[in-house]
Design an enzyme around this catalytic site. Sequence first.
Site, PDB file in Angstrom:
ATOM      1  N   PHE A  82      -6.318   6.389  12.711  1.00 46.50           N
ATOM      2  CA  PHE A  82      -6.282   5.045  12.248  1.00 46.50           C
ATOM      3  C   PHE A  82      -5.177   4.508  12.916  1.00 46.50           C
ATOM      4  O   PHE A  82      -4.162   4.806  12.611  1.00 46.50           O
ATOM      5  CB  PHE A  82      -6.388   4.562  10.818  1.00 46.50           C
ATOM      6  CG  PHE A  82      -6.636   3.538  10.488  1.00 46.50           C
ATOM      7  CD1 PHE A  82      -7.398   2.586  10.861  1.00 46.50           C
ATOM      8  CD2 PHE A  82      -5.166   2.879  10.115  1.00 46.50           C
ATOM      9  CE1 PHE A  82      -7.385   1.089  10.201  1.00 46.50           C
ATOM     10  CE2 PHE A  82      -5.151   1.472   9.736  1.00 46.50           C
ATOM     11  CZ  PHE A  82      -6.032   0.849   9.740  1.00 46.50           C
TER      12      PHE A  82
ATOM     13  N   ILE B 207      -3.487   0.287  13.517  1.00 49.78           N
ATOM     14  CA  ILE B 207      -3.577  -1.203  13.154  1.00 49.78           C
ATOM     15  C   ILE B 207      -2.306  -1.854  13.607  1.00 49.78           C
ATOM     16  O   ILE B 207      -1.259  -1.428  13.429  1.00 49.78           O
ATOM     17  CB  ILE B 207      -3.891  -1.679  11.843  1.00 49.78           C
ATOM     18  CG1 ILE B 207      -4.292  -2.950  11.536  1.00 49.78           C
ATOM     19  CG2 ILE B 207      -3.040  -1.220  10.866  1.00 49.78           C
ATOM     20  CD1 ILE B 207      -4.841  -3.414  10.320  1.00 49.78           C
TER      21      ILE B 207
ATOM     22  N   ILE C 293      -1.115  -5.964  13.646  1.00 55.42           N
ATOM     23  CA  ILE C 293      -0.991  -7.477  13.281  1.00 55.42           C
ATOM     24  C   ILE C 293      -0.052  -8.053  13.941  1.00 55.42           C
ATOM     25  O   ILE C 293       1.316  -7.640  13.465  1.00 55.42           O
ATOM     26  CB  ILE C 293      -1.266  -7.853  11.675  1.00 55.42           C
ATOM     27  CG1 ILE C 293      -2.431  -7.183  11.308  1.00 55.42           C
ATOM     28  CG2 ILE C 293      -1.384  -9.164  11.786  1.00 55.42           C
ATOM     29  CD1 ILE C 293      -2.923  -7.570   9.803  1.00 55.42           C
TER      30      ILE C 293
ATOM     31  N   GLY D  49       1.592  -9.603   5.232  1.00 53.37           N
ATOM     32  CA  GLY D  49       1.647  -9.739   3.876  1.00 53.37           C
ATOM     33  C   GLY D  49       0.557 -10.770   3.166  1.00 53.37           C
ATOM     34  O   GLY D  49       0.730 -11.108   2.018  1.00 53.37           O
ATOM     35  N   LYS D  50      -0.486 -11.017   3.787  1.00 46.87           N
ATOM     36  CA  LYS D  50      -1.395 -11.950   3.068  1.00 46.87           C
ATOM     37  C   LYS D  50      -2.808 -10.983   2.846  1.00 46.87           C
ATOM     38  O   LYS D  50      -3.808 -11.636   2.550  1.00 46.87           O
ATOM     39  CB  LYS D  50      -1.858 -13.004   4.021  1.00 46.87           C
ATOM     40  CG  LYS D  50      -0.698 -13.756   4.512  1.00 46.87           C
ATOM     41  CD  LYS D  50      -0.978 -15.217   4.432  1.00 46.87           C
ATOM     42  CE  LYS D  50       0.189 -16.114   5.220  1.00 46.87           C
ATOM     43  NZ  LYS D  50       1.476 -16.227   4.263  1.00 46.87           N
ATOM     44  N   GLY D  51      -2.722  -9.678   3.133  1.00 51.72           N
ATOM     45  CA  GLY D  51      -3.812  -8.822   2.465  1.00 51.72           C
ATOM     46  C   GLY D  51      -4.756  -8.563   3.767  1.00 51.72           C
ATOM     47  O   GLY D  51      -5.860  -8.012   3.651  1.00 51.72           O
TER      48      GLY D  51
ATOM     49  N   ALA E  92       3.560  -1.688   5.059  1.00 54.47           N
ATOM     50  CA  ALA E  92       2.298  -0.824   5.424  1.00 54.47           C
ATOM     51  C   ALA E  92       2.264   0.242   4.545  1.00 54.47           C
ATOM     52  O   ALA E  92       1.033   0.711   4.390  1.00 54.47           O
ATOM     53  CB  ALA E  92       2.517  -0.257   6.901  1.00 54.47           C
TER      54      ALA E  92
ATOM     55  N   TYR F 224      -1.574   1.105   2.673  1.00 52.10           N
ATOM     56  CA  TYR F 224      -2.282   2.416   2.901  1.00 52.10           C
ATOM     57  C   TYR F 224      -2.232   3.023   1.635  1.00 52.10           C
ATOM     58  O   TYR F 224      -3.500   3.856   1.563  1.00 52.10           O
ATOM     59  CB  TYR F 224      -1.636   3.272   4.031  1.00 52.10           C
ATOM     60  CG  TYR F 224      -1.269   2.655   5.402  1.00 52.10           C
ATOM     61  CD1 TYR F 224      -2.293   1.879   5.972  1.00 52.10           C
ATOM     62  CD2 TYR F 224      -0.108   2.798   6.014  1.00 52.10           C
ATOM     63  CE1 TYR F 224      -2.303   1.377   7.189  1.00 52.10           C
ATOM     64  CE2 TYR F 224      -0.020   2.226   7.347  1.00 52.10           C
ATOM     65  CZ  TYR F 224      -0.972   1.536   8.155  1.00 52.10           C
ATOM     66  OH  TYR F 224      -0.739   0.772   9.057  1.00 52.10           O
TER      67      TYR F 224
ATOM     68  N   LYS G 168      -2.821   1.764  -1.451  1.00 53.07           N
ATOM     69  CA  LYS G 168      -3.990   0.852  -2.102  1.00 53.07           C
ATOM     70  C   LYS G 168      -4.975   1.201  -1.353  1.00 53.07           C
ATOM     71  O   LYS G 168      -6.241   1.133  -2.321  1.00 53.07           O
ATOM     72  CB  LYS G 168      -3.670  -0.616  -1.910  1.00 53.07           C
ATOM     73  CG  LYS G 168      -2.441  -1.342  -2.483  1.00 53.07           C
ATOM     74  CD  LYS G 168      -2.703  -2.726  -2.352  1.00 53.07           C
ATOM     75  CE  LYS G 168      -1.324  -3.394  -3.022  1.00 53.07           C
ATOM     76  NZ  LYS G 168      -1.238  -4.932  -2.725  1.00 53.07           N
TER      77      LYS G 168
END
Length: 140
Positions: A52, A54, A56, A63-65, A98, A102, A104
């Site tokens: 995986f 990612i 952004i 930090g916005k989900g 990060a 991950y 969560k």
Amino acid sequence: GSIPMRDIDVASEWEKERKAGSMQWGIYTPKDQFIGTTGLFGHRDIYRSWEFRILIGHPDFLGKGIGEEATRMVVDWGFRRLNAHRIWLGLNEENVGAFKCYSKVGFITEGILRDEIWCGGKYVNALRMAILEGEWTSTG
């Protein structure tokens, strides 16, 4: 990271990964603003394993989900649509945001790769995390 970040280099990397069978998606805001990428890479058929990733790249959206939501969506897709058994990732040990994201989602730390990444003028440790199919079905 170690992947070149010029637009032309990113496009070249995407094409190379696409040809290798990777699954890639763009991350967009509700107003269709491109803010990052995510995907599953390095498929190992015999092990049903995917890496995986990612990124952004727009700081206003950290930090916005959004990363957590994208991670959940891609992991779910990997287990449900690709029949993955294991989805793993690597991250800079100093990237606390990060790591929380991950964790969560259900990823578990499997190990530490000492001085694995050159970042900010120094070597830093990388963490290896993974989530298994049975763990996802029990939490996802």
